[in-house]
Design a protein around this motif. Sequence first.
Motif, mmCIF file in Angstrom:
data_model
loop_
_atom_site.group_PDB
_atom_site.id
_atom_site.type_symbol
_atom_site.label_atom_id
_atom_site.label_comp_id
_atom_site.label_asym_id
_atom_site.label_seq_id
_atom_site.Cartn_x
_atom_site.Cartn_y
_atom_site.Cartn_z
ATOM 1 N N GLN A 24 1.008 -1.198 0.029
ATOM 2 C CA GLN A 24 0.009 0.056 -0.096
ATOM 3 C C GLN A 24 0.862 1.328 -0.065
ATOM 4 O O GLN A 24 0.740 2.332 -0.629
ATOM 5 C CB GLN A 24 -0.932 -0.077 1.185
ATOM 6 N N HIS A 25 1.919 1.415 0.836
ATOM 7 C CA HIS A 25 2.769 2.432 0.973
ATOM 8 C C HIS A 25 3.556 2.628 -0.202
ATOM 9 O O HIS A 25 3.693 3.553 -0.740
ATOM 10 C CB HIS A 25 3.727 2.295 1.962
ATOM 11 N N ARG A 26 4.046 1.558 -0.923
ATOM 12 C CA ARG A 26 4.711 1.477 -2.011
ATOM 13 C C ARG A 26 4.099 2.148 -3.261
ATOM 14 O O ARG A 26 4.429 3.068 -4.020
ATOM 15 C CB ARG A 26 5.313 0.151 -2.600
ATOM 16 N N LYS A 27 2.810 1.593 -3.378
ATOM 17 C CA LYS A 27 1.840 2.174 -4.420
ATOM 18 C C LYS A 27 1.468 3.644 -4.060
ATOM 19 O O LYS A 27 1.340 4.286 -5.262
ATOM 20 C CB LYS A 27 0.603 1.242 -4.394
ATOM 21 N N SER A 28 1.102 4.052 -2.844
ATOM 22 C CA SER A 28 1.166 5.490 -2.690
ATOM 23 C C SER A 28 2.079 6.343 -3.153
ATOM 24 O O SER A 28 2.087 7.581 -3.366
ATOM 25 C CB SER A 28 0.701 5.577 -1.275
ATOM 26 N N GLN A 29 3.367 5.939 -2.902
ATOM 27 C CA GLN A 29 4.684 6.589 -3.590
ATOM 28 C C GLN A 29 4.664 6.637 -5.133
ATOM 29 O O GLN A 29 5.772 7.214 -5.582
ATOM 30 C CB GLN A 29 5.719 5.938 -2.771
ATOM 31 N N LYS A 30 4.113 5.951 -5.721
ATOM 32 C CA LYS A 30 4.125 5.502 -6.956
ATOM 33 C C LYS A 30 5.455 4.912 -7.618
ATOM 34 O O LYS A 30 5.998 5.264 -8.348
ATOM 35 C CB LYS A 30 3.870 6.939 -7.741
ATOM 36 N N CYS A 57 10.440 -15.300 3.616
ATOM 37 C CA CYS A 57 10.993 -14.259 2.936
ATOM 38 C C CYS A 57 12.030 -13.915 3.976
ATOM 39 O O CYS A 57 12.004 -13.876 5.287
ATOM 40 C CB CYS A 57 10.392 -12.960 2.705
ATOM 41 N N GLN A 58 13.344 -13.658 3.560
ATOM 42 C CA GLN A 58 14.601 -13.428 4.464
ATOM 43 C C GLN A 58 14.228 -11.982 5.180
ATOM 44 O O GLN A 58 14.055 -10.997 4.344
ATOM 45 C CB GLN A 58 15.749 -13.322 3.526
ATOM 46 N N VAL A 59 14.516 -12.253 6.475
ATOM 47 C CA VAL A 59 14.274 -10.867 7.253
ATOM 48 C C VAL A 59 15.162 -9.772 6.691
ATOM 49 O O VAL A 59 14.659 -8.407 6.685
ATOM 50 C CB VAL A 59 14.493 -11.051 8.678
ATOM 51 N N GLY A 60 16.448 -9.984 6.661
ATOM 52 C CA GLY A 60 17.394 -8.847 5.967
ATOM 53 C C GLY A 60 16.923 -8.254 4.690
ATOM 54 O O GLY A 60 16.982 -6.984 4.531
ATOM 55 N N LYS A 61 16.507 -8.819 3.588
ATOM 56 C CA LYS A 61 15.853 -8.442 2.734
ATOM 57 C C LYS A 61 14.809 -7.628 2.831
ATOM 58 O O LYS A 61 14.566 -6.378 2.238
ATOM 59 C CB LYS A 61 15.572 -9.507 1.632
ATOM 60 N N VAL A 62 13.722 -8.132 3.629
ATOM 61 C CA VAL A 62 12.554 -7.310 4.077
ATOM 62 C C VAL A 62 12.926 -6.079 4.659
ATOM 63 O O VAL A 62 12.448 -4.810 4.274
ATOM 64 C CB VAL A 62 11.677 -8.108 5.194
ATOM 65 N N LEU A 63 13.921 -6.032 5.595
ATOM 66 C CA LEU A 63 14.404 -4.618 6.303
ATOM 67 C C LEU A 63 14.971 -3.903 4.875
ATOM 68 O O LEU A 63 14.724 -2.560 5.297
ATOM 69 C CB LEU A 63 15.452 -5.106 7.226
ATOM 70 N N GLN A 64 15.562 -4.166 4.335
ATOM 71 C CA GLN A 64 16.291 -3.641 3.195
ATOM 72 C C GLN A 64 15.259 -2.982 2.301
ATOM 73 O O GLN A 64 15.080 -1.665 1.955
ATOM 74 C CB GLN A 64 17.221 -4.308 2.142
ATOM 75 N N MET A 65 14.163 -3.662 1.934
ATOM 76 C CA MET A 65 13.034 -2.886 1.178
ATOM 77 C C MET A 65 12.378 -2.129 2.000
ATOM 78 O O MET A 65 11.922 -1.013 1.241
ATOM 79 C CB MET A 65 12.148 -4.300 1.002
ATOM 80 N N ILE A 66 12.102 -2.296 3.251
ATOM 81 C CA ILE A 66 11.262 -1.247 3.992
ATOM 82 C C ILE A 66 12.231 -0.187 3.888
ATOM 83 O O ILE A 66 11.617 1.196 3.886
ATOM 84 C CB ILE A 66 10.888 -1.869 5.432
#
Length: 83
Positions: A24-30, A57-66
């Motif tokens: 949702q956040h990603r899409k709101s930021q286009k 999913c790998q926690v490290g990758k999720v944190l990087q994405m966030i």
Amino acid sequence: MSKEEKIPYGKIESVSEMGALVRQHRKSQKVRIEDLSDMAMMSARLIGEFERGKETCQVGKVLQMIKFLGLEIRIVPRGAKVD
């Protein structure tokens, strides 16, 4: 959950809630998945799987994405009032 239902920022109780909120956040930021994939140097598949609630999913990758989306995770004692 309907496609129009907004997920509030705050307490998250499952991987699927976290993934949906990040989407949702990603899409709101286009920001497209492909753009995030390039910026965070991770596969678009992993991003899509996380946003759909894949629990392995790998926690490290999720944190990087966030981080690349300008979000952060806070860990606090259950029931604590935080700012």
